[in-house]
Design a protein around this motif. Structure first.
Motif, mmCIF file in Angstrom:
data_model
loop_
_atom_site.group_PDB
_atom_site.id
_atom_site.type_symbol
_atom_site.label_atom_id
_atom_site.label_comp_id
_atom_site.label_asym_id
_atom_site.label_seq_id
_atom_site.Cartn_x
_atom_site.Cartn_y
_atom_site.Cartn_z
ATOM 1 N N VAL A 1 0.664 -1.300 -0.200
ATOM 2 C CA VAL A 1 0.094 0.028 0.227
ATOM 3 C C VAL A 1 1.145 1.351 -0.050
ATOM 4 O O VAL A 1 2.130 0.926 -0.163
ATOM 5 C CB VAL A 1 -0.964 -0.085 1.247
ATOM 6 N N GLN A 2 -0.099 2.027 -0.361
ATOM 7 C CA GLN A 2 0.932 3.796 0.045
ATOM 8 C C GLN A 2 0.901 3.929 1.333
ATOM 9 O O GLN A 2 0.040 3.995 2.164
ATOM 10 C CB GLN A 2 0.433 4.597 -1.070
ATOM 11 N N LYS B 1 1.175 7.343 2.376
ATOM 12 C CA LYS B 1 0.334 8.243 3.420
ATOM 13 C C LYS B 1 -0.969 6.864 3.449
ATOM 14 O O LYS B 1 -1.861 7.007 4.715
ATOM 15 C CB LYS B 1 0.128 8.708 2.019
ATOM 16 N N ASP B 2 -1.450 5.686 3.745
ATOM 17 C CA ASP B 2 -2.490 4.510 3.669
ATOM 18 C C ASP B 2 -1.724 3.904 5.282
ATOM 19 O O ASP B 2 -2.252 3.084 5.544
ATOM 20 C CB ASP B 2 -2.672 4.073 3.169
ATOM 21 N N SER B 3 -0.687 4.202 5.823
ATOM 22 C CA SER B 3 -0.122 2.759 6.009
ATOM 23 C C SER B 3 -0.389 2.763 7.737
ATOM 24 O O SER B 3 -0.872 1.643 8.561
ATOM 25 C CB SER B 3 1.335 2.371 6.277
ATOM 26 N N ARG C 1 -2.999 4.518 8.925
ATOM 27 C CA ARG C 1 -4.214 3.822 8.974
ATOM 28 C C ARG C 1 -4.190 2.569 8.467
ATOM 29 O O ARG C 1 -5.104 2.011 9.798
ATOM 30 C CB ARG C 1 -4.722 4.666 8.346
ATOM 31 N N LEU C 2 -3.857 2.142 8.073
ATOM 32 C CA LEU C 2 -3.806 0.711 7.738
ATOM 33 C C LEU C 2 -3.354 -0.365 9.350
ATOM 34 O O LEU C 2 -3.902 -1.296 9.513
ATOM 35 C CB LEU C 2 -2.963 0.060 6.579
ATOM 36 N N ASN D 1 6.415 3.208 -0.682
ATOM 37 C CA ASN D 1 5.616 2.492 -0.467
ATOM 38 C C ASN D 1 5.713 1.606 1.045
ATOM 39 O O ASN D 1 6.860 1.333 1.196
ATOM 40 C CB ASN D 1 4.733 1.291 -1.213
ATOM 41 N N THR E 1 -9.629 0.445 3.651
ATOM 42 C CA THR E 1 -8.897 1.653 4.361
ATOM 43 C C THR E 1 -7.405 2.208 2.802
ATOM 44 O O THR E 1 -7.285 3.192 2.835
ATOM 45 C CB THR E 1 -7.502 0.940 5.754
ATOM 46 N N SER E 2 -7.226 1.939 1.753
ATOM 47 C CA SER E 2 -6.160 1.988 1.020
ATOM 48 C C SER E 2 -6.973 1.991 -0.168
ATOM 49 O O SER E 2 -5.984 2.065 -1.007
ATOM 50 C CB SER E 2 -4.932 0.985 1.082
ATOM 51 N N GLN F 1 -8.985 12.287 -4.947
ATOM 52 C CA GLN F 1 -8.744 13.560 -3.691
ATOM 53 C C GLN F 1 -8.999 14.325 -4.265
ATOM 54 O O GLN F 1 -7.805 14.377 -5.582
ATOM 55 C CB GLN F 1 -7.560 13.032 -3.241
ATOM 56 N N GLY G 1 -3.939 6.210 -2.824
ATOM 57 C CA GLY G 1 -3.721 4.925 -2.536
ATOM 58 C C GLY G 1 -3.523 3.952 -3.771
ATOM 59 O O GLY G 1 -3.373 4.425 -4.599
#
Ligand code: NI
Ligand code: NI
Ligand code: NI
Lengths: 110, 110, 110
Positions: free
Chosen positions: C8-9, C11-13, C15-16, C41, C63-64, C69, C95
């Protein structure tokens, strides 16, 4: 041929590397983190013949298994209590390994 | 669908990345180390359709296979021998790739 | 037992990671890069029972997943145009997750 993924705590990773070298097992280390709140850990990738999987598992278990250790916590210098504080050793859990054995369809060395 | 794990020397990893891009193969790079005393290496994770595995293996072999290279060692300035030292090129082995092809049960792109 | 590899990117990690903790799913994070020109990533390795794979996939997707955006690009201060430049928000894609589910033959915790 199998691939073993072994995730161990950083504190056990150097010793585990040495044990693999002694046993002539080639392991590649990846820097990893997380798994709940546990701090830095190391992921080993090991490729090896089916009949050697048992040896590798034994080495990982012996070197990295979860165990209790007595640790003396640092004394709190800012304590408002008057003098006489003593840091008593407490028992903490260290180590532990999570291990996956996975099938390999082809193996090549170029 | 298969997953390829390819462990190559750092010195070959940039060129291998480029070759994968040229071939439209998505590869993810993980910083890795070790495998005996070999210095820094890079682990590529590549997911791809069964019929493209051959192409990926060919690219890895061509780009990263073990080979001899002539290297001129640095001259030892502290040498106690009088003048006239010459650094002769020596043949060293560079490169090399360890590759695992593994089965994949599900593949998703979200 | 299965192993999930999820890329995943960055920026999402975070939250994941939190979502996995909430769901009581142990995930190990590996720093990774590449896959074409995409920047940093993170690769998650997750080992879990067959019947929980669906849950983990749902969490990763929610989440991802890839989405649009609106982003306001920075104003170019060196612009040679006279005053009055406005930075209009542009729609960018962020994402996205690439996920592999792989068979596991043995699982151990030491
Ligand atoms: Ni013990
Ligand atoms: Ni050649
Ligand atoms: Ni959404």
């Amino acid at each position: 041929m199998k691939m073993i993924f072994a995730i161990v705590q950083d504190k056990d990773s150097n010793r585990l590397s040495s044990e693999f070298v002694n046993a002539n097992i080639r392991a590649t280390k990846l820097a990893s983190s997380g798994g709940f709140l546990r701090s830095g850990n190391t992921t080993f990738i090991i490729g090896l013949e089916d009949e050697r999987v048992k040896d590798a598992l034994r080495i990982i278990r012996e070197t990295s298994h979860s165990r209790e250790q007595f640790m003396t916590p640092p004394i709190n210098l800012d304590s408002s209590l008057d003098g006489g504080e003593t840091a008593f050793p407490v028992e903490v859990q260290v180590g532990g390994a999570t291990v996956f054995v996975m099938p390999v369809e082809q193996f090549h060395q170029f």
